[in-house]
Design a protein around this motif. Structure first.
Motif, PDB file in Angstrom:
ATOM      1  N   SER A  90       0.843  -1.211   0.000  1.00 52.08           N
ATOM      2  CA  SER A  90       0.000   0.000   0.000  1.00 52.08           C
ATOM      3  C   SER A  90       0.870   1.250   0.000  1.00 52.08           C
ATOM      4  O   SER A  90       0.812   2.075   0.925  1.00 52.08           O
ATOM      5  N   PRO A  91       1.710   1.401  -1.011  1.00 53.05           N
ATOM      6  CA  PRO A  91       2.712   2.473  -1.000  1.00 53.05           C
ATOM      7  C   PRO A  91       2.115   3.870  -0.923  1.00 53.05           C
ATOM      8  O   PRO A  91       1.088   4.152  -1.533  1.00 53.05           O
ATOM      9  N   GLU A  92       2.772   4.690  -0.151  1.00 52.71           N
ATOM     10  CA  GLU A  92       2.408   6.102  -0.125  1.00 52.71           C
ATOM     11  C   GLU A  92       3.010   6.762  -1.361  1.00 52.71           C
ATOM     12  O   GLU A  92       4.222   6.732  -1.561  1.00 52.71           O
ATOM     13  N   VAL A  93       2.149   7.304  -2.180  1.00 57.77           N
ATOM     14  CA  VAL A  93       2.596   7.910  -3.435  1.00 57.77           C
ATOM     15  C   VAL A  93       1.744   9.133  -3.710  1.00 57.77           C
ATOM     16  O   VAL A  93       0.550   9.164  -3.387  1.00 57.77           O
ATOM     17  N   GLU A 239       6.315  -0.336 -10.916  1.00 55.70           N
ATOM     18  CA  GLU A 239       6.874   0.964 -10.554  1.00 55.70           C
ATOM     19  C   GLU A 239       8.326   1.054 -11.001  1.00 55.70           C
ATOM     20  O   GLU A 239       8.948   0.050 -11.357  1.00 55.70           O
ATOM     21  N   THR A 240       8.847   2.268 -11.000  1.00 58.47           N
ATOM     22  CA  THR A 240      10.245   2.431 -11.354  1.00 58.47           C
ATOM     23  C   THR A 240      11.103   1.785 -10.277  1.00 58.47           C
ATOM     24  O   THR A 240      10.744   1.771  -9.098  1.00 58.47           O
ATOM     25  N   GLU A 241      12.209   1.225 -10.681  1.00 55.85           N
ATOM     26  CA  GLU A 241      13.098   0.572  -9.722  1.00 55.85           C
ATOM     27  C   GLU A 241      13.562   1.557  -8.651  1.00 55.85           C
ATOM     28  O   GLU A 241      13.627   1.213  -7.459  1.00 55.85           O
ATOM     29  N   GLU A 242      13.833   2.769  -9.058  1.00 60.73           N
ATOM     30  CA  GLU A 242      14.282   3.789  -8.109  1.00 60.73           C
ATOM     31  C   GLU A 242      13.231   4.029  -7.031  1.00 60.73           C
ATOM     32  O   GLU A 242      13.553   4.080  -5.830  1.00 60.73           O
ATOM     33  N   LYS A 245      12.904   0.810  -4.710  1.00 64.86           N
ATOM     34  CA  LYS A 245      14.026   0.621  -3.791  1.00 64.86           C
ATOM     35  C   LYS A 245      14.060   1.697  -2.713  1.00 64.86           C
ATOM     36  O   LYS A 245      14.445   1.424  -1.565  1.00 64.86           O
ATOM     37  N   ALA A 246      13.615   2.893  -3.072  1.00 62.32           N
ATOM     38  CA  ALA A 246      13.606   3.976  -2.092  1.00 62.32           C
ATOM     39  C   ALA A 246      12.645   3.693  -0.947  1.00 62.32           C
ATOM     40  O   ALA A 246      12.871   4.122   0.195  1.00 62.32           O
TER      41      ALA A 246
END
Length: 410
Positions: A90-93, A239-242, A245-246
């Motif tokens: 549930s990423p905060e984006v 999602e982007t790898e960056e 990973k962040a």
């Protein structure tokens, strides 16, 4: 170059109400096809009396108000997308950096035809005001973006049975071009309805093994007689790898490319030589910076139709040549049936899981392989080797739509 990773999986399929159960069932060689208990089968004398249906009611997962306001295709989509997003943590984006690339082949057919019945039998005042929003093909994408707060975009692909693979290819392009940090991609279909079933049966596309539904979907088998209609949804979070990973996200696999072509041949039949399908496979691999010899596994479109299965074999042979003999191929529609616009998404999940767990799910019901199918077809779970691996998932649809995506092990 921006790398794209898979961080979440979700499914509501004939094999299970979530991605894990669906994966375990396909590994175990189970079938999602079952006899239909609906009264309309007998009422309309539907010649095919089975399909691969979801194993539980959506009321087990959705609120009553959601069910009332969403066509089944949107209900399936919402269940799968919420699971995938939760699986991704549930990423905060930032909402403006979260997008939806969704797909369907037919859309809200239940809503459309139920409303038509209501209009004819009870008059215009009894037609639900939400009918149009519910029947729209973009209804599933809209339901997902409103539920998860996605404001970057909410796009819909409608390209028959290639739809959700094309949605994943589009998501790859949207992420690499910087339009979003996270995209929920996938597809859904809810077309186990008397009209589509009658139509598919009339064109001799469906298997008629009414006495043995579980054995009816048999890609590559000499006795195959058509596909098994399926329903459900599948979603993957990309999602982007960056970005992944962040935030310390788990990574299932890399999505390294996708490609779309068209046959310009026939509205329902594939090009028998498979030239455009071959171009899509070649482009998906080579545009990602890999060689065709790097491909270690193929999840084939393989619907269990006499003509379609052989056309795909010719397309594979056209580009892989002798290397094809060393590529293990599986046809998971033998287990799931054909989810039409949702097929590519569930097969993408199976491809990702095959790379992650280093095991290829089997093609079931293959008793006598068609001599024209010159493939190494996996009929028992088979281990994949260690190291970096590349796999592709193929989808082809009515209208001559071809879509292929390529995944690399993480």
């Amino acid at each position: 170059m921006t790398k794209i990773v898979v961080t979440g999986l979700g499914a509501f399929s004939p094999l299970g109400t979530n991605a894990t159960d669906s994966w375990n069932a396909v590994l175990d060689g189970e079938s999602g096809a079952r006899s239909l208990k609906y009264e309309w089968v007998e009422k309309y004398q539907i010649p095919v009396t089975f399909a691969a249906t979801v194993p539980a009611p959506t009321s087990d997962f959705l609120e009553r108000q959601e069910i009332k306001r969403l066509d089944p295709s949107s209900q399936f989509a919402l269940i799968a997308a919420r699971e995938a997003f939760a699986d991704a943590g549930s990423p905060e984006v930032v909402p403006e950096r979260l997008g939806v690339d969704w797909a369907t082949g037919i859309g809200g057919v239940w809503t459309l035809l139920d409303a038509w019945d209501t209009l004819r039998e009870k008059g215009p005042r009894r037609v639900l005001p939400m009918t149009v929003p519910m029947l729209m093909p973009n209804g599933p994408a809209a339901a997902i973006e409103m539920s998860l707060g996605a404001r970057a975009f909410a796009r819909t692909v409608v390209s028959a049975c290639a739809s959700s693979t094309e949605s994943i290819a589009n998501a790859y392009e949207h992420l690499t071009s910087g339009l979003a940090d996270i995209v929920i991609a996938g597809g859904s279909e809810a077309a186990v309805h008397p009209l589509p079933m009658a139509s598919f049966a009339a064109m001799q596309a469906l298997s008629k093994r009414n006495d043995d539904p579980a054995a009816a979907s048999r890609p590559y088998d000499s006795g195959r007689d058509g596909f098994v209609l399926g329903e459900g949804a599948a979603a993957i979070v990309l999602e982007t790898e960056e970005h992944a990973k962040a935030r310390g996200a788990k990574i299932y696999a890399y999505l390294v490319g996708g490609a779309v072509t068209s046959d310009s041949y026939h509205i329902t039949a594939p090009d028998p030589e498979g030239s455009a399908a071959a171009r899509a496979m070649k482009a998906a691999v080579e545009n990602a910076g890999f060689a065709l010899s790097d491909v270690a596994h193929v999840n084939a479109h393989a619907t269990s139709t006499p003509v379609g299965d052989v056309a795909e074999v010719k397309a594979l042979r056209r580009i892989f040549g002798d290397h094809l003999d060393s590529i293990p191929v599986t046809a998971t529609k033998s287990a799931t049936g054909h989810l039409l616009g949702g097929a590519g998404a569930i097969e993408a999940i199976f491809t990702v899981k095959a790379l992650q767990e280093r095991v290829i799910p089997p093609t079931i019901n293959l008793d006598a392989q068609d001599p024209e199918v010159t493939l190494d077809v996996v009929t028992e779970p088979r281990k994949l080797p260690e190291g970096d691996l590349l796999a592709i998932s193929n989808s082809f649809g009515f209208g001559g739509h071809n879509a292929v995506v390529a995944f690399q092990s993480a």
